[in-house]
Design an enzyme around this catalytic site. Structure first.
Site, mmCIF file in Angstrom:
data_model
loop_
_atom_site.group_PDB
_atom_site.id
_atom_site.type_symbol
_atom_site.label_atom_id
_atom_site.label_comp_id
_atom_site.label_asym_id
_atom_site.label_seq_id
_atom_site.Cartn_x
_atom_site.Cartn_y
_atom_site.Cartn_z
ATOM 1 N N ARG A 14 0.836 -1.208 0.000
ATOM 2 C CA ARG A 14 0.000 0.000 0.000
ATOM 3 C C ARG A 14 0.873 1.262 0.000
ATOM 4 N NH1 ARG A 14 -0.540 4.685 2.464
ATOM 5 N NH2 ARG A 14 -0.127 3.680 4.461
ATOM 6 N N ASP A 15 1.514 1.550 1.110
ATOM 7 C CA ASP A 15 2.308 2.782 1.194
ATOM 8 C C ASP A 15 3.476 2.732 0.202
ATOM 9 O OD1 ASP A 15 3.011 5.279 2.143
ATOM 10 O OD2 ASP A 15 3.168 4.692 4.229
ATOM 11 N N HIS A 211 4.974 4.360 12.737
ATOM 12 C CA HIS A 211 5.008 4.331 11.256
ATOM 13 C C HIS A 211 6.025 5.386 10.817
ATOM 14 C CE1 HIS A 211 2.690 4.139 7.251
ATOM 15 N NE2 HIS A 211 3.390 5.257 7.104
ATOM 16 N N HIS A 213 8.706 6.989 8.151
ATOM 17 C CA HIS A 213 9.342 7.115 6.836
ATOM 18 C C HIS A 213 10.809 7.463 7.074
ATOM 19 C CE1 HIS A 213 5.896 6.795 4.009
ATOM 20 N NE2 HIS A 213 5.230 6.970 5.150
ATOM 21 N N CYS A 244 4.743 9.499 -0.184
ATOM 22 C CA CYS A 244 3.332 9.842 -0.031
ATOM 23 C C CYS A 244 2.966 10.841 -1.107
ATOM 24 C CB CYS A 244 3.066 10.434 1.352
ATOM 25 S SG CYS A 244 1.357 10.959 1.562
ATOM 26 N N ASN A 253 8.832 4.231 3.504
ATOM 27 C CA ASN A 253 8.865 3.795 4.896
ATOM 28 C C ASN A 253 10.220 3.160 5.155
ATOM 29 O OD1 ASN A 253 5.947 3.180 3.768
ATOM 30 N ND2 ASN A 253 5.762 3.686 5.922
HETATM 31 P P1 HMG Z 1 -13.262 14.587 -2.074
HETATM 32 O O1 HMG Z 1 -12.995 14.960 -3.485
HETATM 33 O O2 HMG Z 1 -13.326 15.656 -1.059
HETATM 34 O O3 HMG Z 1 -14.508 13.616 -1.867
HETATM 35 O O4 HMG Z 1 -12.136 13.570 -1.647
HETATM 36 P P2 HMG Z 1 -15.925 13.488 -2.449
HETATM 37 O O5 HMG Z 1 -16.696 12.750 -1.417
HETATM 38 O O6 HMG Z 1 -16.416 14.815 -2.932
HETATM 39 O O7 HMG Z 1 -15.722 12.509 -3.696
HETATM 40 C C1 HMG Z 1 -15.064 12.884 -4.889
HETATM 41 C C2 HMG Z 1 -15.055 11.720 -5.853
HETATM 42 O O8 HMG Z 1 -14.314 10.632 -5.275
HETATM 43 C C3 HMG Z 1 -16.444 11.164 -6.158
HETATM 44 O O9 HMG Z 1 -16.386 10.628 -7.474
HETATM 45 C C4 HMG Z 1 -16.549 10.004 -5.189
HETATM 46 O O10 HMG Z 1 -17.438 9.005 -5.605
HETATM 47 C C5 HMG Z 1 -15.154 9.485 -5.173
HETATM 48 P P3 HMG Z 1 -16.992 11.433 -8.723
HETATM 49 O O11 HMG Z 1 -18.419 11.667 -8.348
HETATM 50 O O12 HMG Z 1 -16.172 12.723 -8.790
HETATM 51 O O13 HMG Z 1 -16.755 10.524 -9.863
HETATM 52 N N1 HMG Z 1 -14.827 8.797 -3.928
HETATM 53 C C6 HMG Z 1 -14.329 7.560 -3.838
HETATM 54 N N2 HMG Z 1 -14.017 6.641 -4.761
HETATM 55 C C7 HMG Z 1 -13.533 5.468 -4.323
HETATM 56 N N3 HMG Z 1 -13.332 5.168 -3.035
HETATM 57 C C8 HMG Z 1 -13.635 6.063 -2.071
HETATM 58 C C9 HMG Z 1 -14.166 7.315 -2.471
HETATM 59 N N4 HMG Z 1 -14.562 8.394 -1.794
HETATM 60 C C10 HMG Z 1 -14.968 9.300 -2.684
HETATM 61 N N5 HMG Z 1 -13.440 5.760 -0.788
HETATM 62 C C11 HMG Z 1 -11.345 11.726 -0.348
HETATM 63 C C12 HMG Z 1 -12.089 13.037 -0.347
HETATM 64 C C13 HMG Z 1 -11.047 11.378 1.096
HETATM 65 C C14 HMG Z 1 -12.193 10.654 -0.972
HETATM 66 C C15 HMG Z 1 -10.053 11.923 -1.157
HETATM 67 O O14 HMG Z 1 -9.387 13.025 -0.658
HETATM 68 C C16 HMG Z 1 -9.139 10.729 -1.102
HETATM 69 O O15 HMG Z 1 -9.426 9.660 -1.613
HETATM 70 N N6 HMG Z 1 -7.986 10.893 -0.460
HETATM 71 C C17 HMG Z 1 -7.051 9.805 -0.298
HETATM 72 C C18 HMG Z 1 -5.688 10.336 -0.205
HETATM 73 C C19 HMG Z 1 -4.728 9.178 -0.027
HETATM 74 O O16 HMG Z 1 -5.011 8.038 -0.331
HETATM 75 N N7 HMG Z 1 -3.512 9.509 0.490
HETATM 76 C C20 HMG Z 1 -2.504 8.547 0.676
HETATM 77 C C21 HMG Z 1 -2.778 7.625 1.812
HETATM 78 S S1 HMG Z 1 -2.479 8.357 3.403
HETATM 79 C C22 HMG Z 1 -0.814 8.045 3.696
HETATM 80 O O17 HMG Z 1 -0.118 7.579 2.831
HETATM 81 C C23 HMG Z 1 -0.280 8.352 5.056
HETATM 82 C C24 HMG Z 1 0.017 7.078 5.883
HETATM 83 O O18 HMG Z 1 0.940 6.248 5.212
HETATM 84 C C25 HMG Z 1 0.596 7.505 7.217
HETATM 85 C C26 HMG Z 1 1.766 8.465 7.049
HETATM 86 O O19 HMG Z 1 2.830 8.092 6.549
HETATM 87 O O20 HMG Z 1 1.551 9.628 7.396
HETATM 88 C C27 HMG Z 1 -1.254 6.277 6.143
HETATM 89 MG MG MG Z 2 3.029 6.461 5.253
#
Ligand code: HMG
Ligand code: MG
Length: 303
Positions: A14-15, A211, A213, A244, A253
């Site tokens: 994933r990450d 966690h 990096h 990220c 990571n």
């Molecule tokens: P948004 O644009 O504010 O949300 O995004 P929305 O509710 O208005 O939806 C927009 C569109 O996304 C719509 O589609 C939804 O259906 C779709 P459209 O009508 O435009 O065709 N949608 C989805 N599709 C699939 N699965 C879903 C989903 N939700 C909405 N679950 C949202 C808000 C949270 C969805 C968006 O910002 C997002 O997906 N963000 C994810 C960001 C991400 O994945 N970041 C990386 C992971 S975090 C990380 O790596 C950190 C970590 O490792 C820890 C660390 O190191 O810090 C964990």
């Molecule tokens: Mg991370």
């Protein structure tokens, strides 16, 4: 206070992969997970049910999990699969895919929360409430990830207490395990001790995972600092893959191989097979066209 046993949650699939620009096939992702499980990994973050517009590389999460569940060689292994779920839609997809753990994610920094999930920290907690209720109804272990606990790419300094406060708010809605994240790898050991101690005061350290990096090469030192407080769960990524998409310049990571080398040297059991991990790390790096960068992995590989 050192734990005698440590669990590594493997987050490479994933990450590690989410930030890769070239699409990686579902088959390679499934093979990666399979090899990790064969190396002894039993908690595996395999997918993110996030918007495919935001993170296209994670769009095939359901297929990856289906592929794994269909593999006959893994039937006798007990593996807890996890996936990131930013909202109810993601949680529903995760349930459908049959995960054992779901991960809601927010941050200790407002600026990062906005960039990463497009809302404030308070809004994210509200958004997670129905997700938590669904997790409970389906008996899915719920984790909460707290990004930027040690620093933020957008706002810089993050107060020591922030992660602890967010952890409390997550606990109040039913989150069971807290992933305290140094998203951009800026933390150093003393600060890590302070942040984890504060988190320990708020939610206890039994259900806290580190966690880290490795952007600044501090991850192993930071793990040691957390270990000395008694933290016994850490996230790592095979071959140190990753970055990220919402933290420019952040590298992967800490490499699983490097952590295993550290822990083995300290006599702390991980249940992991170093040799198999190194083969997997070298293989996945080659498969996605990257040099193999785990320091311990390369040393073992070249021996
Ligand atoms: P948004 O644009 O504010 O949300 O995004 P929305 O509710 O208005 O939806 C927009 C569109 O996304 C719509 O589609 C939804 O259906 C779709 P459209 O009508 O435009 O065709 N949608 C989805 N599709 C699939 N699965 C879903 C989903 N939700 C909405 N679950 C949202 C808000 C949270 C969805 C968006 O910002 C997002 O997906 N963000 C994810 C960001 C991400 O994945 N970041 C990386 C992971 S975090 C990380 O790596 C950190 C970590 O490792 C820890 C660390 O190191 O810090 C964990
Ligand atoms: Mg991370």
């Amino acid at each position: 206070k050192l734990p005698s046993q440590v669990t590594l949650v493997e987050v490479g699939p994933r990450d590690g992969l989410q930030n890769e620009k070239t699409p990686i096939s579902t088959a390679i992702k499934v093979e990666l997970c399979k090899q990790l499980i064969e190396a002894g990994i039993h908690r595996l973050e395999a997918a993110a049910f996030v918007s495919p517009k935001w993170v296209p590389q994670m769009a095939d999460g359901a297929d990856v999990l289906a592929g794994l569940q269909a593999l006959p060689d893994l039937q006798d292994r007990t593996v807890s699969y996890s996936a990131l779920v930013p909202n109810l839609k993601g949680m529903e997809a995760a349930i459908e895919a049959g995960v054992q753990e779901a991960v809601v994610f927010t941050a200790a920094s407002e600026a990062f929360t906005q960039k990463n999930i497009n809302c404030t920290i308070a809004e994210s907690i509200e958004r997670f409430k129905p997700v938590a209720a669904l997790a409970q109804a389906h008996n899915i272990h719920l984790r909460g990830s707290i990004s930027c606990a040690l620093g933020c790419p957008y706002q810089g300094e993050v107060p020591v207490q922030n992660a602890a406060e967010v952890a409390l708010r997550l606990r109040d809605i039913g989150v069971q395990e807290f992933d305290v994240a140094d998203t951009i790898g800026v933390g150093t050991a003393l600060r890590v001790s302070q942040v984890f101690e504060a988190v320990g005061y708020s939610v206890g350290l039994n259900n806290v995972a580190g966690h880290f990096h490795d952007t600044y090469g501090q991850a192993l030192a930071n793990i040691l600092a957390a270990l000395q407080l008694g933290v016994s769960t850490f996230h790592s990524s095979i071959a140190g893959l990753g970055g990220c998409p919402y933290a420019k310049g952040a590298t992967g990571n800490v490499a699983t191989e490097d952590v295993v080398y550290l822990l083995q040297g300290m006599g702390i059991d991980t249940g992991l097979n170093m040799h198999k991990l190194v083969q997997t790390g070298a293989w996945i790096s080659g498969s996605i066209g990257k040099p193999y960068t785990s320091r311990a992995g390369r040393a073992v590989w070249n021996k």
